[in-house]
Design a protein around this motif. Structure first.
Motif, short mmCIF file in Angstrom:
data_model
loop_
_atom_site.label_atom_id
_atom_site.label_comp_id
_atom_site.label_asym_id
_atom_site.label_seq_id
_atom_site.Cartn_x
_atom_site.Cartn_y
_atom_site.Cartn_z
N SER A 18 -4.38 -3.94 10.13
CA SER A 18 -4.73 -2.55 9.83
C SER A 18 -4.94 -2.36 8.32
CB SER A 18 -3.61 -1.62 10.31
OG SER A 18 -2.49 -1.73 9.46
N MET A 19 -5.59 -1.26 7.98
CA MET A 19 -5.85 -0.94 6.58
C MET A 19 -4.53 -0.78 5.81
SD MET A 19 -7.95 -0.58 4.27
CE MET A 19 -9.30 0.37 3.69
N MET A 20 -3.53 -0.16 6.46
CA MET A 20 -2.23 0.04 5.82
C MET A 20 -1.55 -1.30 5.55
SD MET A 20 -1.06 2.70 4.76
CE MET A 20 0.03 4.03 4.85
N THR A 21 -1.65 -2.24 6.47
CA THR A 21 -1.06 -3.56 6.30
C THR A 21 -1.77 -4.31 5.17
OG1 THR A 21 -0.51 -3.62 8.65
CG2 THR A 21 -0.48 -5.71 7.49
N MET A 22 -3.09 -4.19 5.08
CA MET A 22 -3.83 -4.84 4.00
C MET A 22 -3.47 -4.25 2.64
SD MET A 22 -7.61 -5.77 5.56
CE MET A 22 -8.16 -4.11 5.58
N MET A 23 -3.28 -2.94 2.60
CA MET A 23 -2.89 -2.30 1.34
C MET A 23 -1.49 -2.75 0.92
SD MET A 23 -4.52 1.51 1.83
CE MET A 23 -3.54 2.19 0.54
N ALA A 24 -0.59 -2.86 1.89
CA ALA A 24 0.77 -3.32 1.59
C ALA A 24 0.74 -4.77 1.10
CB ALA A 24 1.66 -3.19 2.83
N ALA A 25 -0.11 -5.60 1.71
CA ALA A 25 -0.22 -7.00 1.28
C ALA A 25 -0.77 -7.09 -0.15
CB ALA A 25 -1.11 -7.78 2.25
N ALA A 26 -1.75 -6.27 -0.45
CA ALA A 26 -2.31 -6.26 -1.81
C ALA A 26 -1.28 -5.76 -2.82
CB ALA A 26 -3.57 -5.39 -1.85
N ALA A 27 -0.53 -4.76 -2.44
CA ALA A 27 0.52 -4.24 -3.33
C ALA A 27 1.57 -5.32 -3.57
CB ALA A 27 1.15 -2.99 -2.73
N ARG A 28 1.96 -6.04 -2.52
CA ARG A 28 2.95 -7.10 -2.64
C ARG A 28 2.46 -8.18 -3.60
NH1 ARG A 28 7.08 -8.09 0.07
NH2 ARG A 28 6.39 -6.91 1.86
N VAL A 29 1.21 -8.58 -3.46
CA VAL A 29 0.66 -9.60 -4.36
C VAL A 29 0.71 -9.12 -5.80
CG1 VAL A 29 -1.47 -10.80 -5.03
CG2 VAL A 29 -0.79 -10.73 -2.63
N ALA A 30 0.27 -7.90 -6.04
CA ALA A 30 0.27 -7.35 -7.41
C ALA A 30 1.69 -7.28 -7.98
CB ALA A 30 -0.38 -5.97 -7.42
N LEU A 31 2.63 -6.81 -7.19
CA LEU A 31 4.02 -6.70 -7.64
C LEU A 31 4.62 -8.07 -7.93
CD1 LEU A 31 5.28 -3.93 -5.18
CD2 LEU A 31 4.92 -3.67 -7.65
N CYS A 32 4.34 -9.04 -7.06
CA CYS A 32 4.91 -10.38 -7.24
C CYS A 32 4.29 -11.10 -8.43
CB CYS A 32 4.74 -11.20 -5.96
SG CYS A 32 5.81 -10.63 -4.61
#
Length: 157
Positions: free
Chosen positions: A2-16
């Motif tokens: 889902s779009m929400m899951t992709m946004m969370a994955a992108a946020a996780r990458v940026a934060l990490c």
């Protein structure tokens, strides 16, 4: 996905990535300060000094050395622990399932507790301000929020 899951994955990458960069910088500052006592890091902006903070509290959360000694294998730099944490968060974030979600949440709770401890030491014990530290604490809290939302998702993923 889902779009929400992709946004969370992108946020996780940026934060990490940001967390890993801050952790590496903290390791660099600690190494340079140990090598040269007159070293001043880019994050040392009068009157704040990350170098002073890392020198005293940059290993074992400032708790290991008084109990087990400076040479204890557990007295590792906080930056090294942070680097491992962000790597673990990034890799576990790629996994699906409740076990991965639980591991993400559990390690985030531990990092948030460590961040709160170090923030208290920073503000009340040292009376200092460390921009690198505050950045790391913010990233840890953001990951805690992200992992809390992931844990609350329906158990079908």
């Amino acid at each position: 996905m889902s779009m929400m899951t992709m946004m969370a994955a992108a946020a996780r990458v940026a934060l990490c990535v940001a967390g890993a960069a801050l952790s590496l910088y903290a390791l660099h500052v600690e190494h340079e300060a140990a090598r040269d006592p007159s070293y001043r890091a880019a994050c040392d902006l009068a009157p704040v000094s990350c170098t002073r903070v890392f020198f005293r509290w940059g290993r074992g959360l400032g708790l290991v050395e008084p109990v087990l000694g400076r040479d204890s294998a557990l007295n590792v730099p906080n930056g090294a622990v942070g680097l491992l944490f962000y790597l673990l968060q990034g890799l576990l974030g790629l996994r699906r399932g409740r076990v991965a979600a639980l591991a993400l949440l559990g390690t985030s709770v531990a990092s948030a507790a460590a961040s709160l401890w170090l923030a208290g030491v920073l503000l009340f014990g040292l009376g200092d301000l460390c921009l690198v530290c505050l950045g790391s604490y913010s990233l840890n809290l953001a990951l805690l929020g992200l992992n809390g939302r992931r844990w609350k998702r329906p158990k079908t993923d």
